[in-house]
Design a protein around this motif. Sequence first.
Motif, short mmCIF file in Angstrom:
data_model
loop_
_atom_site.label_atom_id
_atom_site.label_comp_id
_atom_site.label_asym_id
_atom_site.label_seq_id
_atom_site.Cartn_x
_atom_site.Cartn_y
_atom_site.Cartn_z
N GLU A 1 0.69 -1.23 0.07
CA GLU A 1 -0.15 -0.12 0.33
C GLU A 1 0.99 1.19 0.02
O GLU A 1 1.40 1.62 0.37
N LEU A 2 0.59 2.77 -0.45
CA LEU A 2 1.10 3.24 -0.86
C LEU A 2 0.66 4.61 -0.09
O LEU A 2 -0.57 4.95 -0.07
N LEU A 42 1.45 10.63 -10.08
CA LEU A 42 1.48 9.43 -8.99
C LEU A 42 -0.20 7.99 -10.01
O LEU A 42 -0.27 7.41 -10.58
N ARG A 45 -1.08 2.40 -9.20
CA ARG A 45 -0.89 2.18 -7.88
C ARG A 45 -2.26 3.21 -6.92
O ARG A 45 -2.42 4.89 -7.52
N VAL A 104 -2.47 5.43 -3.31
CA VAL A 104 -2.56 6.10 -2.48
C VAL A 104 -3.75 6.42 -1.36
O VAL A 104 -5.16 6.82 -1.96
N GLN A 161 4.34 1.93 1.83
CA GLN A 161 5.45 2.36 1.35
C GLN A 161 4.86 3.43 1.46
O GLN A 161 3.79 3.72 0.99
N LEU A 220 5.74 7.81 0.58
CA LEU A 220 7.01 8.67 -0.33
C LEU A 220 6.82 9.81 0.82
O LEU A 220 5.97 10.48 1.19
N TYR A 227 10.56 3.94 3.22
CA TYR A 227 9.41 5.22 2.78
C TYR A 227 11.53 5.00 2.60
O TYR A 227 12.31 4.65 2.13
#
Length: 361
Positions: A2-3, A19, A26, A28, A67, A69, A92
């Motif tokens: 998961e982002l 993104l 992907r 978020v 994950q 960003l 990260y």
Amino acid sequence: MELVIFGAQGIALATYQALRNLYPERKVICFLVSQMENNPFALEGVPVVQLDKFSQCLSQNEKDKIQILIATPENVMGDIEIALEDYGFYCYVRLTSLRWAQFMSYHYICAKKFMPIVALPVGCHRQRINIFMAKFFKDRPLAENYTIPNWVMPVQAGAILCKERVANLLDCDGENISKKNGNYSELTVLYWMWKNGLSNGELDSKEGYYGLCHYRRVLELSKDDILRLEDNDVDVVLPFPMPYEPDIEEHHKRYLSDGDWNALLAALEELQPEYASVFPTILKQQYFYNYNIILARKDVLAEYCQWLFPILERVEQLSKPKGWERQDRYIGYMGETLETLYFMTNKDKLNIVHTGCRFLL
């Protein structure tokens, strides 16, 4: 995995938009912030969540599958990493200003807007460029080594206000507003350029490209990018604009009081009524040019300065308290707004391209 995006301002929102455009598969799940104060509750429908509350809802096994960003200014990334590890998040990555610029280049090429300079073919004619880097005597030393390109020349901003010297060029030489640096910030250097170089050629007798950057924020330009300017008839190079939600009218409220904003509107109505008439439309779009950073053809930059500085001078007169009675950088913030107004309005008249704005630690 998961982002999640850490951050909830312009850098984070632009990252999310890129993104969604480049990697729609992907998803978020949220934006993370250290504190909710001065942050929105959601961006484009995706929730903004405070780190400690987000952590409380997850087991360590679930945290290991997330994950993150980090999409914030680089000077706070180290503290964010410490906080993430304190809460059990170890997967990260920093989206540094260089990585972010590459990301934006791909994003805007795909979206066919805000043309990246790297999308242009490399030419064979090298135009002379002069970018003046505004430095202040109270600036902290850089923690990392940075070799200044030979086309970048430091200029001390507000040099008349102190005896200490941090650059060979001073914004108090010749015709200047160096004493106004407390309000104008880096724009005292742009004024010095305009009055002592762009108009009469004293800085350089040749035509070419002139620009302004800061000692911590510089336009990311390669040698190939320099070769792209002349042969592609580039008029202006600007940093990639930052998106704000719901629009940039909300952004100015973080930095300017209602009284100062009204002074700006009144100055525009008086001096530039055509721009005043389109200003509401510009304010209702998302994209904003931050930092007063620019590179442009000599004549284009001179024309912009001729438009900009009379407006700012009139704002000083209309402000309460008046400009000469304060030092709070408000004119510098207005400069960013006016730069956005001017170049967004003239985007079909000028050949404008974009590049990254590198943050120096």
